[in-house]
Design an enzyme around this catalytic site. Structure first.
Site, PDB file in Angstrom:
ATOM      1  N   LYS A  55       0.837  -1.219   0.000  1.00 16.86           N
ATOM      2  CA  LYS A  55       0.000   0.000   0.000  1.00 16.86           C
ATOM      3  C   LYS A  55       0.865   1.260   0.000  1.00 16.86           C
ATOM      4  O   LYS A  55       0.571   2.228  -0.688  1.00 16.86           O
ATOM      5  CB  LYS A  55      -0.923   0.007   1.241  1.00 16.86           C
ATOM      6  N   HIS A  64       4.434   0.914   6.446  1.00 16.92           N
ATOM      7  CA  HIS A  64       4.277   1.170   5.013  1.00 16.92           C
ATOM      8  C   HIS A  64       5.612   1.635   4.450  1.00 16.92           C
ATOM      9  O   HIS A  64       6.178   2.620   4.911  1.00 16.92           O
ATOM     10  CB  HIS A  64       3.184   2.231   4.775  1.00 16.92           C
ATOM     11  N   GLN A 119      -3.363  -1.975   7.249  1.00 19.67           N
ATOM     12  CA  GLN A 119      -3.741  -3.389   7.363  1.00 19.67           C
ATOM     13  C   GLN A 119      -4.394  -3.865   6.055  1.00 19.67           C
ATOM     14  O   GLN A 119      -4.066  -3.355   4.998  1.00 19.67           O
ATOM     15  CB  GLN A 119      -4.665  -3.636   8.575  1.00 19.67           C
TER      16      GLN A 119
HETATM   17  P1  GDP Z   1       2.233  -2.150   3.081  1.00 21.93           P
HETATM   18  O1  GDP Z   1       2.127  -2.405   4.546  1.00 21.93           O
HETATM   19  O2  GDP Z   1       1.043  -2.636   2.319  1.00 21.93           O
HETATM   20  O3  GDP Z   1       2.561  -0.716   2.752  1.00 21.93           O
HETATM   21  O4  GDP Z   1       3.473  -3.027   2.577  1.00 21.93           O
HETATM   22  P2  GDP Z   1       4.916  -3.140   3.275  1.00 21.93           P
HETATM   23  O5  GDP Z   1       5.652  -1.880   3.054  1.00 21.93           O
HETATM   24  O6  GDP Z   1       4.801  -3.637   4.670  1.00 21.93           O
HETATM   25  O7  GDP Z   1       5.547  -4.338   2.459  1.00 21.93           O
HETATM   26  C1  GDP Z   1       5.688  -4.282   1.062  1.00 21.93           C
HETATM   27  C2  GDP Z   1       7.172  -4.513   0.704  1.00 21.93           C
HETATM   28  O8  GDP Z   1       7.272  -4.827  -0.665  1.00 21.93           O
HETATM   29  C3  GDP Z   1       8.029  -3.266   0.898  1.00 21.93           C
HETATM   30  O9  GDP Z   1       9.321  -3.667   1.267  1.00 21.93           O
HETATM   31  C4  GDP Z   1       8.046  -2.628  -0.511  1.00 21.93           C
HETATM   32  O10 GDP Z   1       9.211  -1.833  -0.754  1.00 21.93           O
HETATM   33  C5  GDP Z   1       8.069  -3.868  -1.374  1.00 21.93           C
HETATM   34  N1  GDP Z   1       7.416  -3.745  -2.696  1.00 21.93           N
HETATM   35  C6  GDP Z   1       6.280  -3.082  -3.039  1.00 21.93           C
HETATM   36  N2  GDP Z   1       5.959  -3.343  -4.331  1.00 21.93           N
HETATM   37  C7  GDP Z   1       6.902  -4.179  -4.809  1.00 21.93           C
HETATM   38  C8  GDP Z   1       7.111  -4.827  -6.065  1.00 21.93           C
HETATM   39  O11 GDP Z   1       6.325  -4.717  -7.014  1.00 21.93           O
HETATM   40  N3  GDP Z   1       8.214  -5.628  -6.185  1.00 21.93           N
HETATM   41  C9  GDP Z   1       9.097  -5.827  -5.152  1.00 21.93           C
HETATM   42  N4  GDP Z   1      10.139  -6.607  -5.356  1.00 21.93           N
HETATM   43  N5  GDP Z   1       8.917  -5.240  -3.949  1.00 21.93           N
HETATM   44  C10 GDP Z   1       7.831  -4.436  -3.775  1.00 21.93           C
HETATM   45  P1  IMO Z   2       0.168  -2.862   7.285  1.00 26.10           P
HETATM   46  O1  IMO Z   2      -0.585  -1.566   7.293  1.00 26.10           O
HETATM   47  C1  IMO Z   2       0.368  -7.089   8.469  1.00 26.10           C
HETATM   48  C2  IMO Z   2      -1.694  -8.191  12.219  1.00 26.10           C
HETATM   49  C3  IMO Z   2      -0.783  -8.673  13.353  1.00 26.10           C
HETATM   50  C4  IMO Z   2      -1.724  -9.603  14.097  1.00 26.10           C
HETATM   51  C5  IMO Z   2      -3.083  -8.912  13.964  1.00 26.10           C
HETATM   52  C6  IMO Z   2      -3.453  -8.086  15.188  1.00 26.10           C
HETATM   53  O2  IMO Z   2       1.634  -2.721   7.284  1.00 26.10           O
HETATM   54  O3  IMO Z   2      -0.345  -3.742   6.185  1.00 26.10           O
HETATM   55  P2  IMO Z   2      -2.611  -5.763  16.146  1.00 26.10           P
HETATM   56  O4  IMO Z   2      -1.255  -5.329  16.601  1.00 26.10           O
HETATM   57  O5  IMO Z   2      -3.189  -4.954  15.047  1.00 26.10           O
HETATM   58  O6  IMO Z   2      -3.576  -5.927  17.288  1.00 26.10           O
HETATM   59  O7  IMO Z   2      -2.373  -7.252  15.581  1.00 26.10           O
HETATM   60  O8  IMO Z   2      -2.979  -8.057  12.823  1.00 26.10           O
HETATM   61  N1  IMO Z   2      -1.332  -6.866  11.639  1.00 26.10           N
HETATM   62  C7  IMO Z   2      -0.704  -6.698  10.465  1.00 26.10           C
HETATM   63  N2  IMO Z   2      -0.190  -7.614   9.589  1.00 26.10           N
HETATM   64  N3  IMO Z   2       0.426  -5.776   8.180  1.00 26.10           N
HETATM   65  C8  IMO Z   2      -0.106  -4.862   9.015  1.00 26.10           C
HETATM   66  O9  IMO Z   2      -0.189  -3.534   8.716  1.00 26.10           O
HETATM   67  C9  IMO Z   2      -0.668  -5.304  10.247  1.00 26.10           C
HETATM   68  N4  IMO Z   2      -1.249  -4.682  11.301  1.00 26.10           N
HETATM   69  C10 IMO Z   2      -1.656  -5.653  12.136  1.00 26.10           C
HETATM   70  O10 IMO Z   2       0.350  -9.342  12.861  1.00 26.10           O
HETATM   71  O11 IMO Z   2      -1.849 -10.845  13.433  1.00 26.10           O
HETATM   72 MG    MG Z   3       3.223  -3.253   6.080  1.00 22.32          MG
END
Ligand code: GDP
Ligand code: IMO
Ligand code: MG
Length: 432
Positions: A16, A41, A223
């Site tokens: 995201k 994020h 999430q």
């Molecule tokens: P979010 O919580 O949904 O914002 O996602 P996170 O940031 O926790 O995890 C997504 C991970 O994937 C991050 O390390 C991003 O830099 C990486 N990422 C996002 N899009 C891509 C993609 O298309 N390819 C690769 N290889 N990595 C990506």
């Molecule tokens: P983003 O925004 C992945 C999961 C936790 C746990 C459950 C409850 O980065 O996608 P909490 O601390 O919210 O009470 O935990 O939800 N969880 C996530 N898993 N990405 C997240 O956020 C999360 N936020 C909470 O691992 O299973």
């Molecule tokens: Mg995340």
């Protein structure tokens, strides 16, 4: 736009942050509407990587206004740290506002989160221990403290006089040996008020004025749909709503302003925390995708994510409850080289085929995935993916396009954004 929502369709961590940063280029305002510092994020700009927990992912674009909405639970300690970190990296952070109605995560919420997890047995969700559940509990029980209260010493003192003994009884009853100090809490929170008070605002009003002037607002979900308190896998999700409807509730903007919804889908499935996971791969196979994809460790907790094939039963459910106009499909570069690429299209449960995601955790834990196998596409270097992006979607590997067409057929939602790497230059916007 003017109102575009970006949200997760799986279990969070779909990418995201990257899509928010990408779409923020055309937005005037970015508003986070749910969750708290349980979120992580990631935004990659050139060689720089930013990991946001509370601050909206648009904050690194100085010309955008960034808002933390009323639906977010704000840990002031984390907020101060994030602001300081950004300042340390040369960003001014004077483009941030926080809703005075947002609830505050207090130190006792974090203590109680840990104690409850230790006592919940099979109900343990594997929380991020950021005090999220206990904070939302207090909000619903009407014993919370709000961001706007930080600048009102007398009110804070009165609240803490009631709440500290109450929480102390709970902590002791749970077997905790921490001793809360009303004075220390008051001192710390009055201190946060001095630093953070200038960010406090009636953010619903700011958003209303921006939208009335025709400015573009991007709503940042945290999430994912399957962690949603109503629509997720109860009791293994989080404590907030993460779906389209919560963008309106969590920011104080009427639903008519939401004109586009983008559902972010990772080309495979990942999960941090406990609970059933029908397409989960055995550790050796999941580790392959996790290691190719450097980001597959919890951005907030560093825990290795559980990994599985793409599950369109989950995404179909998300399409139903979120009404996305488009899917943004992420990490197609990570899936590259796997032939065949498997996609779960239904579940088999007690001899029956299920195409709709079940509400019951017990049913779900018995579900076996029914897969279709699709031809994979070639593994190519980061530079070659950038060349593909420059050449345009029609020049991307035919099997990748087949895979995306299949995803649309399974979910009924067209693919609008295609992501083949973490950076901005590895993104194809094919929205019509
Ligand atoms: P979010 O919580 O949904 O914002 O996602 P996170 O940031 O926790 O995890 C997504 C991970 O994937 C991050 O390390 C991003 O830099 C990486 N990422 C996002 N899009 C891509 C993609 O298309 N390819 C690769 N290889 N990595 C990506
Ligand atoms: P983003 O925004 C992945 C999961 C936790 C746990 C459950 C409850 O980065 O996608 P909490 O601390 O919210 O009470 O935990 O939800 N969880 C996530 N898993 N990405 C997240 O956020 C999360 N936020 C909470 O691992 O299973
Ligand atoms: Mg995340």
């Amino acid at each position: 736009m003017p109102g575009t929502v970006v949200l997760g369709t799986q279990w969070g961590d779909e990418g995201k942050g990257k899509i928010i940063d990408f779409c923020a280029e055309k937005a005037d305002v970015v508003v986070r509407f749910n969750g708290g510092s349980n979120a992580g994020h990631t935004v990659k700009v050139g060689d720089e990587v930013f990991r946001f927990h509370l601050i909206p992912s648009g904050t690194i674009r100085p010309e955008k206004l960034n808002i933390v909405g009323n639906g977010v639970v704000v840990d002031p300690e984390v907020l101060v740290k994030e602001i300081d970190e950004l300042k340390g990296r040369g960003y001014k952070v004077d483009n941030l506002k926080v809703s005075e109605r947002a609830h505050l995560v207090m130190p006792y919420h974090k203590l109680i989160d840990g104690l409850e997890e230790g006592l919940k047995g099979s109900l343990k969700a594997g929380t991020t221990m950021r005090g999220i559940g206990p904070c939302y509990e207090d909000k619903a029980a009407r014993i919370g403290v709000r961001f706007g209260d930080l600048v009102d010493r007398d009110l804070l003192e009165a609240r803490l006089s009631t709440l500290v003994p109450l929480k102390q009884r709970l902590i002791s009853a749970y077997g905790g040996d921490d001793v809360l100090s009303r004075e220390a809490l008051l001192r710390d929170y009055v201190g946060y008020g001095k630093v953070l008070g200038k960010y406090s605002a009636d953010t619903s009003l700011i958003l209303h004025e921006a939208l009335s002037e025709g400015r573009q607002v991007l709503f940042e979900g945290a999430q994912g749909t399957h962690l949603d308190i109503d629509h997720g896998i109860y009791p293994y999700g989080t404590s907030s709503n993460c779906v389209t409807g919560s963008a309106s509730v969590g920011s104080g903007v009427g639903i008519r302003h939401i004109q586009e919804v983008i559902g972010v889908v990772k080309a495979f499935t990942s999960r941090v925390g406990t609970g059933p996971f029908p397409t989960e791969l055995p550790e050796e196979e999941g580790a392959y995708l996790r290691d190719r994809s450097l980001g597959e460790y919890g951005t907030t907790t560093g825990r290795p994510r559980r990994i599985g094939w793409l599950d369109t039963v989950m995404v179909r459910f998300s399409a139903r409850v979120n009404s996305p106009d488009h899917l943004a499909v992420m990490k197609l570069d990570v899936l590259a080289g796997l032939d065949p690429a498997k996609v779960c299209v239904a579940y088999e449960s007690d001899g029956e085929e299920l195409r709709h995601f079940p509400a019951s955790m017990n049913v779900l834990s018995k579900c076996k995935p029914v897969y279709e196998e699709l031809a994979g596409w070639e593994d190519i270097s980061e530079d070659t993916w950038r060349e593909v992006v420059k050449a345009g979607y029609d020049e991307s590997p035919p099997n990748l396009r087949e895979y995306l067409a299949f995803l649309t057929k399974q979910t009924g939602v067209p693919v609008g954004i295609v992501s083949v790497g973490p950076g901005r230059a590895e993104t194809m916007d094919i929205r019509k």
